[in-house]
Scaffold this active site. Structure first.
Site, PDB file in Angstrom:
ATOM      1  N   THR A 161       0.810  -1.219   0.000  1.00  0.00           N
ATOM      2  CA  THR A 161       0.000   0.000   0.000  1.00  0.00           C
ATOM      3  C   THR A 161       0.844   1.270   0.000  1.00  0.00           C
ATOM      4  OG1 THR A 161      -1.680  -1.193   1.220  1.00  0.00           O
ATOM      5  CG2 THR A 161      -1.817   1.195   1.298  1.00  0.00           C
ATOM      6  N   SER A 200       2.069  -7.875  -0.592  1.00  0.00           N
ATOM      7  CA  SER A 200       2.821  -8.791   0.274  1.00  0.00           C
ATOM      8  C   SER A 200       2.080 -10.092   0.545  1.00  0.00           C
ATOM      9  CB  SER A 200       3.226  -8.108   1.569  1.00  0.00           C
ATOM     10  OG  SER A 200       2.194  -8.125   2.508  1.00  0.00           O
ATOM     11  N   GLN A 208      -0.848 -19.973  20.655  1.00  0.00           N
ATOM     12  CA  GLN A 208      -1.744 -19.119  19.857  1.00  0.00           C
ATOM     13  C   GLN A 208      -1.902 -17.735  20.494  1.00  0.00           C
ATOM     14  OE1 GLN A 208      -5.472 -21.206  19.157  1.00  0.00           O
ATOM     15  NE2 GLN A 208      -4.408 -23.012  18.396  1.00  0.00           N
TER      16      GLN A 208
HETATM   17  N1  ASP Z   1      -2.273  -6.018   1.021  1.00  0.00           N
HETATM   18  C1  ASP Z   1      -1.267  -5.031   1.291  1.00  0.00           C
HETATM   19  C2  ASP Z   1       0.071  -5.752   1.367  1.00  0.00           C
HETATM   20  O1  ASP Z   1       0.366  -6.362   2.348  1.00  0.00           O
HETATM   21  C3  ASP Z   1      -1.562  -4.300   2.546  1.00  0.00           C
HETATM   22  C4  ASP Z   1      -0.484  -3.353   2.957  1.00  0.00           C
HETATM   23  O2  ASP Z   1       0.332  -2.890   2.162  1.00  0.00           O
HETATM   24  O3  ASP Z   1      -0.395  -3.012   4.119  1.00  0.00           O
HETATM   25  O4  ASP Z   1       0.811  -5.697   0.422  1.00  0.00           O
END
Ligand code: ASP
Length: 353
Positions: A17, A62, A280
């Protein structure tokens, strides 16, 4: 603490993001071109040091993260290690804790900062958390004391907090404050000043960097739940080629005491599977033998993971098996702290390991 004009930081942009901006015409989010980073973030020009950029091609959300990408990150760091004082890795937050854990085990004798950061809102949004995260991560990567980096380890910086990478987990999908380190103190807290908690930060050993890029894929995680069935457990344990398993247990390392369960684990261990007991719970440690519901695990040779996270236990085994170690050697390493990822048993959590 000092920052010199000769300081140089390499920024590795993997995706996520943080590197997104909204297309004014279509309204959709798309990665921005880091060639134009100074237009997007003119305040970067205020740093006195040299900033270089290395962008993944293609960029990765990611959630698509994998060991090949960790190999790429580790290789970029190795190739540039002598030329830079520190490294910032821009990365999606979803699997950042896995990547930071993996890199901490892949980079042996790391004596420079490797700071992962990202954001919950894209850099191009007005209320973005990315700007502050990015800028402070650079500052932390550049911070030195008498020419020695202040934080010579793999960390995650997010929302005013610096965490040891292999101690952190993503626990919140929408708060800016998205990470926690349930069993280890913060390495730094950021307000008007950056306050480093020096006694908790790993010390440099001044040895030559060694990079372990081979990782084993023959590992996995089994999360227990009430009502888990024999075929399900056996299905996991009989996975072809499986060498290492993180067993996510209840509370302080407890499981069902049903005989079929203990027999299945015992047979797998006899056949050479390394099983590590990880709680956990977000905080606290596994204490096998504290309750009757974990005594059986200890007897059959399940390894106590102490207060390690699943992310760290899994990636640690990937690296150890990737190095070709045998079951006894991997088991011995899993019991002890290698990069500060666990508190040796019988020592208070947060004691400097
Ligand atoms: N889905 C995104 C990622 O992990 C969310 C983020 O960037 O925080 O790449």
């Amino acid at each position: 603490m000092q920052e010199s004009n000769n300081t140089s930081i390499l920024i590795i942009y993997t995706g996520g993001t943080i590197g997104m901006i909204r297309d004014r015409e279509t309204g959709t989010l798309a990665p921005f071109n880091f060639d134009n980073v100074y237009e997007q973030m003119p305040m970067l020009k205020q740093f006195h040091y040299r900033l270089d950029f290395n962008c993944f091609e293609p960029l990765m959300d990611s959630s698509n993260m994998n060991p090949e990408a960790w190999q790429t990150m580790a290789t970029i760091i190795r190739q540039n290690y002598e030329d830079f004082d520190g490294f910032v890795i821009l990365h999606g937050s979803d699997t950042m804790a896995y990547s930071a854990s993996a890199l901490s085990f892949m980079l042996e004798n790391l004596n420079k900062p490797v700071i992962f950061t990202g954001s919950q809102l894209p850099l191009g949004e007005l209320r973005t958390d990315g700007r502050e995260n990015f800028i402070t991560a650079i500052e932390i990567a550049a911070a030195k004391d008498d020419e020695t980096p202040l934080v010579p380890e793999v960390c995650i910086y997010f929302e005013n907090q610096l965490f040891r990478g292999n101690r952190s987990v993503k626990y919140n999908a929408e708060n800016f404050n998205a990470f926690k380190s349930g069993n280890y103190p913060l390495l730094a807290e950021v307000g008007v000043y950056i306050k480093y908690n020096r006694r908790y930060i790993l010390k440099p050993n001044f040895k030559k960097l060694k990079v372990h890029t081979k990782l084993s894929a023959e590992v996995g995680v089994l999360k227990l739940f009430p009502g888990i069935t024999k075929p399900f457990v056996e299905g996991v344990l009989k996975t072809k080629g499986l060498k290492g398993l993180v067993l996510e247990t209840f509370g302080s390392g407890n499981t069902t005491t049903e005989q079929w369960f203990l027999d299945a684990l015992s047979e797998a261990i006899t056949n050479g599977l390394v099983i590590v007991n990880v709680s956990q719970c977000l905080s606290g440690m596994v204490e096998q033998g504290k309750y009757e519901t974990s005594t059986g695990l200890k007897k059959i040779g399940v390894i106590s993971g102490s207060d390690i996270t699943t992310e760290a236990a899994l990636t640690k085994m990937m690296v150890l098996f990737g190095r070709g170690f045998d079951v006894q050697t991997v088991s011995a390493w899993m019991r002890r702290s290698w990069r500060g990822e666990l508190t040796p048993q019988n020592r208070p959590a947060g004691s400097n390991d």
